[in-house]
Design an enzyme around this catalytic site. Structure first.
Site, mmCIF file in Angstrom:
data_model
loop_
_atom_site.group_PDB
_atom_site.id
_atom_site.type_symbol
_atom_site.label_atom_id
_atom_site.label_comp_id
_atom_site.label_asym_id
_atom_site.label_seq_id
_atom_site.Cartn_x
_atom_site.Cartn_y
_atom_site.Cartn_z
ATOM 1 N N ARG A 314 -0.919 -18.529 -12.752
ATOM 2 C CA ARG A 314 -1.558 -19.711 -13.557
ATOM 3 C C ARG A 314 -2.652 -20.353 -13.112
ATOM 4 N NH1 ARG A 314 1.354 -25.769 -14.347
ATOM 5 N NH2 ARG A 314 0.537 -26.118 -16.400
ATOM 6 N N HIS A 315 -3.355 -21.018 -14.096
ATOM 7 C CA HIS A 315 -4.606 -21.619 -13.493
ATOM 8 C C HIS A 315 -4.127 -22.838 -12.822
ATOM 9 C CE1 HIS A 315 -3.444 -25.040 -16.309
ATOM 10 N NE2 HIS A 315 -3.164 -23.883 -17.192
ATOM 11 N N HIS A 499 -1.593 -18.534 -18.280
ATOM 12 C CA HIS A 499 -0.900 -20.086 -18.097
ATOM 13 C C HIS A 499 0.251 -19.706 -17.563
ATOM 14 C CE1 HIS A 499 -4.370 -21.322 -21.077
ATOM 15 N NE2 HIS A 499 -4.276 -19.849 -21.549
#
Length: 572
Positions: A314-315, A499
């Protein structure tokens, strides 16, 4: 207090009583639940522990990992606190009576099905163990007024239970490495548990937490907390409400300060009685050494440098995660120029040809998000992880995360970022109800992002549909991950920066698991933190992918609220 500490000593009981001085249930007459197990020790136990460790590493946790290796003789029953010592005397007497009848080695045969792998006890030996259990049950009922139910069905020692069916073959291969005739001392063990928390999850505290409010729970590293999953729906995101095993107090605590513990970690060991012992044989020592060598070869064969792997990440922390949806209004001057209103705002925004307001729906990383990403890249470098390809969602926060991870890996000049529109999150969750106006490849290049301008995505940006159904999102994710894996045949790691939803929607189809229910999917995704990651390794000879532990640890940190010295220090 004596019963809760296994009647080990007055000192232990006094410490328990002191730590539970604020326990609201201290005076409640709640009896403990007890169970009688037959537990292996010695070389067999060591080899079972190695199986536990290796099966968890290769196939993830299953129900068998919740409890230590054992054969159940009498399942859980209640006993009044003042009669527990009678159970100790009964157990010792029954063990003495059966000492001569107990077999030198227990006959164990391996049994396997799609949801269970374990050893079944041979009939002749099982009959002796059942007689032992019946004798204990009869005396406990007569002398301690306990209703004890002996196990009279197929006696077994569970190795794996309720695992994913596609892991059966791997678990079977590991189980076949265990020699059931290994030297062993069998021990009758009496354990207890708090019957109030039988259906709760058990968490272990990783860090100390000091309450900031009256309804929060004080925890120290290593503490256990009981959490009822059915009571968490109204709790704020990132928090849980639970009861401390150490103090009996109840309150809120940050979920990321904890990890899942095993069900048996809070059980109390009351008495261990050796029923039969045998001499240590040379064959046992040599076999265990051979088993360890086999595990070493298995681990070596799965080295990330020798296999293909997919690391889904995930970012990092996005700026609106900290400052809210109106973050852009906080840092724009009257004439529309960006300025840094807080040190956690990025020092600059990349230039784009259209309006700066498009950043509102395509926000950048915060300063902390940039730091997080670089830190993870450095950790991957320390673990000598070889990233051969990197793919990113078209969202700016994902591209920035990929860039800074590559900088931490010292690969920012060697590996280019492939921007893949198909990696974007479930569009139903997009607040604007339209697909964001992402920066173009030309704009990204001019802003010094190392993107691959020659790469053409598997799914064009124009085909992303606003408010797509869950089935459409699952189908898109499954198609994209298969295309990416096919396009990257070389050994090494394929890094995918996406995400929170990416960790579920890309790894499950890759490992052959069905899609989660949409509500369950949303519940899981909400708990995935910044830079959360999942890692899959390819078993090429078996033509499948296996989810294993990521090559680096997770990144955990606390919140840091805004501070106004004028209002705080000078007032009054």
């Amino acid at each position: 207090a004596l019963v809760a500490t296994g009647q080990k000593s007055i000192e232990d009981a006094a410490k328990w009583l002191h730590s539970h001085c604020n326990d609201p249930s201290l005076d409640d007459p709640i009896p403990q639940e007890y169970a009688l197990y037959l537990c292996p020790t010695g070389h067999l136990f060591n080899c079972l522990q190695e199986f536990w460790k290796e099966s968890k590493r290769q196939c993830g946790k299953n129900r068998a990992h919740e409890i230590f290796p054992h054969i159940t003789l009498c399942d859980f029953f209640t006993c009044e606190d003042q009669k527990v010592e009678l159970l100790y005397d009964i157990l010792k007497r029954i063990c003495n009576n059966f000492a001569q009848r107990f077999p030198p080695t227990i006959s164990l045969s391996l049994h396997s099905s799609t949801s269970y792998i374990g050893f079944f006890v041979g009939d002749s030996h099982a009959n002796i163990l059942k007689e032992f259990a019946v004798a204990f049950s009869s005396e406990a009922s007569a002398l301690a007024d306990c209703h004890v139910k002996p196990c009279l069905k197929q006696l077994h020692l569970t190795l794996a239970h309720k695992f994913c069916p596609h892991h059966q073959k791997t678990l079977e291969q590991l189980a076949k490495c265990i020699n059931p005739e290994e030297t062993c001392h069998w021990v009758a063990a009496l354990y207890s548990r708090d019957m109030r928390f039988v259906h709760y999850q058990t968490l272990r505290a990783l860090f100390q937490y000091k309450p900031q409010n009256i309804d929060e729970l004080m925890i120290n590293a290593g503490d256990f907390i009981y959490v009822n999953p059915t009571q968490q729906s109204e709790v704020s995101e990132g928090w849980v409400i639970g009861t401390s095993h150490q103090s009996g107090c109840r309150g809120f605590l940050p979920e990321n300060y904890t990890e899942r513990a095993n069900e048996s970690d809070t059980w109390v060991k009351h008495r261990l009685v050796v029923i039969h012992s045998t001499s240590v044989g040379v064959s046992g020592v040599s076999w265990c050494r051979g088993f360890m060598q086999l595990l070493f070869l298995l681990a070596l064969s799965q080295n990330t440098n020798l296999r293909r792997g997919v690391l889904v990440m995930r970012h990092g922390e996005r700026v609106d995660q900290v400052f809210g949806k109106s973050w852009l209004q906080q840092c724009l001057t009257a004439d529309g120029k960006y300025y840094r209103a807080d040190l956690n705002f990025p020092s600059i925004l990349p230039k784009r040809k259209d309006s700066v307001k498009h950043f509102e729906h395509d926000p950048p990383l915060s300063s902390c998000g940039i730091f997080q990403s670089r830190l993870v890249g450095e950790a991957l470098l320390d673990q000598e992880v070889t990233v051969s390809y990197i793919y990113s969602s078209p969202a700016l926060r994902c591209i920035q995360t990929a860039q800074h991870v590559l900088q931490g890996l010292k690969l920012d000049q060697k590996v280019k970022i492939r921007v893949e529109p198909g990696l974007f999150e479930w569009t139903k969750w997009e607040a604007s109800r339209v697909i964001p106006n992402f920066m173009t490849l030309t704009e990204l290049t001019e802003a010094s992002y190392n993107v691959d301008t020659s790469y053409r995505g598997n799914i064009p940006l124009s085909s992303l549909v606003p408010s797509e159904s869950y089935e459409e999102y699952v189908s898109r994710s499954s198609a994209v991950i298969k295309e990416i894996v096919t396009a990257c045949p070389n050994k090494g790691i394929i890094l995918i920066v996406g995400h929170g939803s990416s960790l579920v929607s890309f790894t499950r189809p890759l490992t052959g698991l069905p899609a989660k229910d949409s509500s369950d999917f949303a519940h899981v995704v909400r708990k995935i933190p910044s830079l959360g990651m999942c890692f899959c390794e390819e078993l090429k000879e078996e033509k499948k992918w296996l989810m294993v532990n990521p090559p680096v640890k997770t990144l955990t940190h606390g919140a840091n609220a805004a501070f106004n010295w004028r209002n705080s220090i000078m007032e009054g």
